[in-house]
Scaffold this motif. Structure first.
Motif, PDB file in Angstrom:
ATOM      1  N   SER A  53     -12.730   4.557  -1.469  1.00 54.60           N
ATOM      2  CA  SER A  53     -12.588   3.201  -0.561  1.00 54.60           C
ATOM      3  C   SER A  53     -11.877   2.376  -1.251  1.00 54.60           C
ATOM      4  CB  SER A  53     -14.088   2.862   0.010  1.00 54.60           C
ATOM      5  OG  SER A  53     -14.087   1.672   0.620  1.00 54.60           O
ATOM      6  N   ALA A  54     -12.250   2.113  -2.668  1.00 58.00           N
ATOM      7  CA  ALA A  54     -11.469   1.003  -3.330  1.00 58.00           C
ATOM      8  C   ALA A  54      -9.923   1.341  -3.485  1.00 58.00           C
ATOM      9  CB  ALA A  54     -12.040   0.951  -4.796  1.00 58.00           C
ATOM     10  N   TYR A  55      -9.710   2.640  -3.871  1.00 59.25           N
ATOM     11  CA  TYR A  55      -8.318   3.027  -3.719  1.00 59.25           C
ATOM     12  C   TYR A  55      -7.751   2.969  -2.545  1.00 59.25           C
ATOM     13  CZ  TYR A  55      -8.938   4.890  -8.529  1.00 59.25           C
ATOM     14  OH  TYR A  55      -9.067   5.300  -9.957  1.00 59.25           O
ATOM     15  N   ASN A  56      -8.280   3.136  -1.310  1.00 53.01           N
ATOM     16  CA  ASN A  56      -7.808   3.103  -0.061  1.00 53.01           C
ATOM     17  C   ASN A  56      -7.440   1.695   0.147  1.00 53.01           C
ATOM     18  OD1 ASN A  56      -7.927   5.831   0.669  1.00 53.01           O
ATOM     19  ND2 ASN A  56      -9.717   5.509   1.709  1.00 53.01           N
ATOM     20  N   GLN A  57      -8.083   0.645  -0.200  1.00 55.22           N
ATOM     21  CA  GLN A  57      -7.874  -0.775   0.002  1.00 55.22           C
ATOM     22  C   GLN A  57      -6.469  -1.130  -0.724  1.00 55.22           C
ATOM     23  OE1 GLN A  57     -11.254  -3.321  -1.317  1.00 55.22           O
ATOM     24  NE2 GLN A  57     -12.809  -1.877  -0.348  1.00 55.22           N
ATOM     25  N   LEU A  58      -6.620  -0.465  -1.877  1.00 58.99           N
ATOM     26  CA  LEU A  58      -5.238  -0.832  -2.637  1.00 58.99           C
ATOM     27  C   LEU A  58      -4.063  -0.327  -2.049  1.00 58.99           C
ATOM     28  CD1 LEU A  58      -6.720  -0.290  -6.301  1.00 58.99           C
ATOM     29  CD2 LEU A  58      -6.123  -2.610  -5.176  1.00 58.99           C
ATOM     30  N   ARG A  59      -4.465   0.856  -1.506  1.00 60.75           N
ATOM     31  CA  ARG A  59      -3.124   1.364  -0.865  1.00 60.75           C
ATOM     32  C   ARG A  59      -2.874   0.803   0.344  1.00 60.75           C
ATOM     33  NH1 ARG A  59      -4.366   6.766   2.267  1.00 60.75           N
ATOM     34  NH2 ARG A  59      -4.861   5.229   3.809  1.00 60.75           N
ATOM     35  N   ASP A  60      -3.725   0.382   1.183  1.00 62.61           N
ATOM     36  CA  ASP A  60      -3.564  -0.484   2.447  1.00 62.61           C
ATOM     37  C   ASP A  60      -2.939  -1.756   2.168  1.00 62.61           C
ATOM     38  OD1 ASP A  60      -4.632   1.637   3.853  1.00 62.61           O
ATOM     39  OD2 ASP A  60      -6.572   0.683   4.192  1.00 62.61           O
ATOM     40  N   GLU A  61      -3.369  -2.244   0.799  1.00 60.77           N
ATOM     41  CA  GLU A  61      -2.528  -3.522   0.461  1.00 60.77           C
ATOM     42  C   GLU A  61      -1.027  -3.287  -0.008  1.00 60.77           C
ATOM     43  OE1 GLU A  61      -5.137  -5.389  -2.293  1.00 60.77           O
ATOM     44  OE2 GLU A  61      -7.042  -5.344  -0.734  1.00 60.77           O
ATOM     45  N   GLY A  62      -0.621  -2.331  -0.267  1.00 64.02           N
ATOM     46  CA  GLY A  62       0.663  -1.712  -0.810  1.00 64.02           C
ATOM     47  C   GLY A  62       0.838  -1.654  -1.972  1.00 64.02           C
ATOM     48  N   LEU A  63      -0.300  -1.746  -3.012  1.00 62.87           N
ATOM     49  CA  LEU A  63      -0.334  -1.987  -4.130  1.00 62.87           C
ATOM     50  C   LEU A  63      -0.347  -0.395  -5.028  1.00 62.87           C
ATOM     51  CD1 LEU A  63      -2.931  -4.542  -4.794  1.00 62.87           C
ATOM     52  CD2 LEU A  63      -0.380  -4.818  -4.977  1.00 62.87           C
ATOM     53  N   VAL A  64      -0.937   0.353  -4.405  1.00 62.49           N
ATOM     54  CA  VAL A  64      -0.848   2.045  -4.884  1.00 62.49           C
ATOM     55  C   VAL A  64      -0.132   2.846  -3.859  1.00 62.49           C
ATOM     56  CG1 VAL A  64      -2.740   1.359  -6.675  1.00 62.49           C
ATOM     57  CG2 VAL A  64      -3.148   2.429  -4.381  1.00 62.49           C
ATOM     58  N   LEU A  65       0.031   4.129  -4.419  1.00 62.32           N
ATOM     59  CA  LEU A  65       0.454   5.109  -3.391  1.00 62.32           C
ATOM     60  C   LEU A  65      -0.658   6.332  -4.078  1.00 62.32           C
ATOM     61  CD1 LEU A  65       4.123   5.158  -4.656  1.00 62.32           C
ATOM     62  CD2 LEU A  65       2.975   4.504  -2.385  1.00 62.32           C
ATOM     63  N   THR A  66      -0.983   7.148  -3.090  1.00 62.38           N
ATOM     64  CA  THR A  66      -1.953   8.133  -3.226  1.00 62.38           C
ATOM     65  C   THR A  66      -1.326   9.649  -2.726  1.00 62.38           C
ATOM     66  OG1 THR A  66      -3.766   6.767  -2.676  1.00 62.38           O
ATOM     67  CG2 THR A  66      -4.319   9.235  -2.484  1.00 62.38           C
ATOM     68  N   GLN A  67      -1.190  10.535  -3.798  1.00 61.57           N
ATOM     69  CA  GLN A  67      -0.515  11.761  -3.558  1.00 61.57           C
ATOM     70  C   GLN A  67      -1.480  12.747  -3.717  1.00 61.57           C
ATOM     71  OE1 GLN A  67       2.778  11.566  -6.260  1.00 61.57           O
ATOM     72  NE2 GLN A  67       3.942  10.085  -5.159  1.00 61.57           N
ATOM     73  N   GLN A  68      -1.783  13.528  -2.609  1.00 64.84           N
ATOM     74  CA  GLN A  68      -2.886  14.289  -2.580  1.00 64.84           C
ATOM     75  C   GLN A  68      -2.610  15.415  -3.818  1.00 64.84           C
ATOM     76  OE1 GLN A  68      -5.202  14.264  -0.280  1.00 64.84           O
ATOM     77  NE2 GLN A  68      -6.210  16.383  -1.055  1.00 64.84           N
ATOM     78  N   GLY A  69      -3.750  15.608  -4.706  1.00 69.64           N
ATOM     79  CA  GLY A  69      -3.595  16.640  -5.690  1.00 69.64           C
ATOM     80  C   GLY A  69      -2.884  16.215  -6.985  1.00 69.64           C
ATOM     81  N   ARG A  70      -2.636  14.931  -6.555  1.00 73.80           N
ATOM     82  CA  ARG A  70      -1.646  14.142  -8.191  1.00 73.80           C
ATOM     83  C   ARG A  70      -2.509  13.165  -8.490  1.00 73.80           C
ATOM     84  NH1 ARG A  70       3.700  12.640  -8.031  1.00 73.80           N
ATOM     85  NH2 ARG A  70       3.396  12.943 -10.293  1.00 73.80           N
ATOM     86  N   GLY A  71      -3.084  12.096  -7.662  1.00 70.45           N
ATOM     87  CA  GLY A  71      -3.545  11.213  -8.042  1.00 70.45           C
ATOM     88  C   GLY A  71      -3.071   9.765  -7.354  1.00 70.45           C
ATOM     89  N   THR A  72      -3.564   8.871  -7.759  1.00 72.13           N
ATOM     90  CA  THR A  72      -3.362   7.407  -7.210  1.00 72.13           C
ATOM     91  C   THR A  72      -2.404   6.560  -8.356  1.00 72.13           C
ATOM     92  OG1 THR A  72      -5.176   7.585  -6.047  1.00 72.13           O
ATOM     93  CG2 THR A  72      -4.165   5.118  -6.264  1.00 72.13           C
ATOM     94  N   PHE A  73      -1.253   6.059  -8.169  1.00 72.23           N
ATOM     95  CA  PHE A  73      -0.581   5.569  -8.703  1.00 72.23           C
ATOM     96  C   PHE A  73       0.141   4.310  -8.489  1.00 72.23           C
ATOM     97  CE2 PHE A  73       0.193  10.116  -8.938  1.00 72.23           C
ATOM     98  CZ  PHE A  73       0.375  10.366  -9.943  1.00 72.23           C
ATOM     99  N   VAL A  74       0.487   3.295  -9.521  1.00 72.92           N
ATOM    100  CA  VAL A  74       0.926   1.960  -8.990  1.00 72.92           C
ATOM    101  C   VAL A  74       2.037   2.078  -8.437  1.00 72.92           C
ATOM    102  CG1 VAL A  74       1.327  -0.414 -10.040  1.00 72.92           C
ATOM    103  CG2 VAL A  74      -0.742   1.013 -10.934  1.00 72.92           C
ATOM    104  N   ARG A  75       2.366   1.338  -7.308  1.00 73.27           N
ATOM    105  CA  ARG A  75       3.598   1.536  -6.449  1.00 73.27           C
ATOM    106  C   ARG A  75       4.750   0.577  -7.292  1.00 73.27           C
ATOM    107  NH1 ARG A  75       6.751  -0.519  -2.651  1.00 73.27           N
ATOM    108  NH2 ARG A  75       5.683  -2.491  -2.526  1.00 73.27           N
TER     109      ARG A  75
END
Length: 127
Positions: A53-75
């Protein structure tokens, strides 16, 4: 965030705030990977869904990208929102919509230029 057993467990909002701050302060560079959600959940003693949920909040704010199977990265903030794989679906849809609007406006501008040329050439001189 304190991960001792006696410390209160962080909420998704707390986790998102921590990483939001780190990104804003330059502690996490564009392209750097956030901790794996499962690993972070175990470390903090919270449910996996809390970290997701925290990572989704950051993604929705345009701060991170989530790549299935790879992880979450700073955009990379220099790239337009919604153009990278793993962007928020809302940003990707908005990017597509804005691109369509831009194309439509360009075509309307070209039509207006042609119409003004026709009207200008038909106006008798001296009026």
């Amino acid at each position: 965030m304190d991960s001792s057993p006696d410390a209160p467990k962080p909420t998704a909002k707390d986790i998102a705030a921590k990483y939001r701050s780190e990104i804003a302060d330059g502690e996490r560079e564009a392209g750097s990977r956030l901790p794996a959600a499962r690993q972070l959940a175990k470390q903090l003693g919270v449910q996996l869904m809390t970290v997701q949920s925290a990572y989704n909040q950051l993604r929705d704010e345009g701060l991170v990208l989530t790549q299935q199977g790879r992880g979450t990265f700073v955009r990379d903030p220099s790239l337009p929102l919604g153009t990278e794989p793993g962007s928020s679906p809302a940003f990707a849809a908005l990017s597509t919509e804005l691109s369509s609007i831009h194309d439509a406006l360009r075509l309307l501008g070209e039509r207006l230029d042609r119409l003004e040329g026709i009207v200008g050439s038909e106006t008798p001189h001296g009026q």
